[in-house]
Design a protein around this motif. Sequence first.
Motif, mmCIF file in Angstrom:
data_model
loop_
_atom_site.group_PDB
_atom_site.id
_atom_site.type_symbol
_atom_site.label_atom_id
_atom_site.label_comp_id
_atom_site.label_asym_id
_atom_site.label_seq_id
_atom_site.Cartn_x
_atom_site.Cartn_y
_atom_site.Cartn_z
ATOM 1 N N VAL A 78 0.855 -1.051 -0.119
ATOM 2 C CA VAL A 78 0.099 0.182 -0.062
ATOM 3 C C VAL A 78 0.891 1.267 0.114
ATOM 4 O O VAL A 78 0.823 2.096 -0.862
ATOM 5 N N LEU A 79 1.800 1.369 0.729
ATOM 6 C CA LEU A 79 2.823 2.358 1.020
ATOM 7 C C LEU A 79 3.336 2.713 -0.393
ATOM 8 O O LEU A 79 3.571 3.836 -0.899
ATOM 9 N N GLN A 80 3.982 1.668 -1.180
ATOM 10 C CA GLN A 80 4.555 1.691 -2.253
ATOM 11 C C GLN A 80 3.461 2.529 -3.295
ATOM 12 O O GLN A 80 4.187 3.296 -4.125
ATOM 13 N N GLY A 81 2.351 1.915 -3.227
ATOM 14 C CA GLY A 81 1.477 2.638 -4.279
ATOM 15 C C GLY A 81 1.393 4.132 -4.050
ATOM 16 O O GLY A 81 1.267 4.932 -4.868
ATOM 17 N N ALA A 82 1.266 4.421 -2.770
ATOM 18 C CA ALA A 82 1.063 5.860 -2.461
ATOM 19 C C ALA A 82 2.418 6.566 -2.901
ATOM 20 O O ALA A 82 2.217 7.770 -3.367
ATOM 21 N N VAL A 83 3.310 6.179 -2.491
ATOM 22 C CA VAL A 83 4.821 6.957 -2.929
ATOM 23 C C VAL A 83 4.961 6.790 -4.490
ATOM 24 O O VAL A 83 5.386 8.258 -4.646
ATOM 25 N N GLN A 292 -5.747 -9.217 -2.821
ATOM 26 C CA GLN A 292 -6.267 -7.662 -2.562
ATOM 27 C C GLN A 292 -5.284 -6.747 -3.558
ATOM 28 O O GLN A 292 -4.219 -6.498 -3.487
ATOM 29 N N PRO A 293 -5.927 -5.703 -4.239
ATOM 30 C CA PRO A 293 -5.306 -4.610 -4.803
ATOM 31 C C PRO A 293 -4.356 -3.573 -3.952
ATOM 32 O O PRO A 293 -5.015 -2.414 -4.067
ATOM 33 N N GLU A 299 -2.335 3.586 -4.478
ATOM 34 C CA GLU A 299 -2.371 4.657 -5.630
ATOM 35 C C GLU A 299 -3.476 5.482 -5.684
ATOM 36 O O GLU A 299 -3.662 6.709 -5.963
ATOM 37 N N ALA A 300 -4.779 4.981 -5.466
ATOM 38 C CA ALA A 300 -6.012 5.419 -5.660
ATOM 39 C C ALA A 300 -6.229 6.763 -4.509
ATOM 40 O O ALA A 300 -6.702 7.564 -4.781
#
Length: 339
Positions: A78-83, A292-293, A299-300
């Motif tokens: 999750v953290l990598q997607g946000a970053v 789980q995506p 990212e979203a």
Amino acid sequence: MPITIADVAARAKVSKTTVSRVLNGKGELDESTAARVRKVIEELGYVPSSRAVGLARGRTRVVGMLVPSLTWPWIGEVLQGAVDVLETERYGLLLFTCNRGEESMRQFGAQVSAKSFDGLLVIEPEGTLDYIATLHARGLPVVLIDDRDHQPGQIPSVGTTHHTGAGAAARHLLEIGRHKPLVVAGPERFGCTQQRLEGFTTVYAEAGHPIPAERILPGDFTIACGLDGVRRAIEDGIEFDAIFAHNDLTATGAMQAVLDSGRRIPQDVAVVGFDDIPMAAHTQPPLTTVHQPLREMGEAAARTLLAHFEGSPLPNRPTVIPATFKVRASTVVARTAAP
């Protein structure tokens, strides 16, 4: 000594306020004055503090993120997607955990008071939802990730389809002829646990194979609960031909208990997990699981916050990214190539 805004003002024979206006593009200035200030900035090699400029513009270009702990196995995805999203848009990330309980929250609160970030992404630490809702009500933009089915209407959130994903696991097991599944659940207080349990048991009941209470075991999302729970079920003589664990760590422990008992996976017992963390593809045998995506959710959530910074209203309903189902060798015997 570093060059300061006062040095620029003195050389250009203007006030510090005028230099600040030039830097931030604010206010009406005589073009010749602005050109003189820019020339002095270039001559002196002045580099303004990004924090000072951000505060002058009303923006820090930093996003805060509050999580329970970095030890949770799926937090990194999750953290990598946000970053990935934030770095692309030249935003920084200020990360907070709750490893030290109240002390951690006091430190977090101090950064909130200092307006150290423009908005907040949250994977909710237990017991903090009311506080987060208060911050949001006071004007701090907040987006929840994996909101555990709390879905407070005033806070936007990004989640996935726990109920549907668990239903897909049930249908897969029924398709391969498994009519006596053992379920190792997650913590009862989590909404996702209730959704996964309901999604799974409903499909079995509708197929004419309701799951009795003795085959639904309590758990806490750890390897130990899967290992100990399945061992006790075997010792108690509970019959089962499949296991649905509410996360991949629990499934890993369950698989070990099955193998320790001398049974084979998947020939004797098929095993399904939930999450699809990286280790799931590397268990022995590789674990069939609900994907789980996680990265997509990060990212979203980040995109939602950045869009708000640019003037878009925060959504008033949850953003839901569907879970998918990943079949591996823990439920289906791998086929060997023909000679």
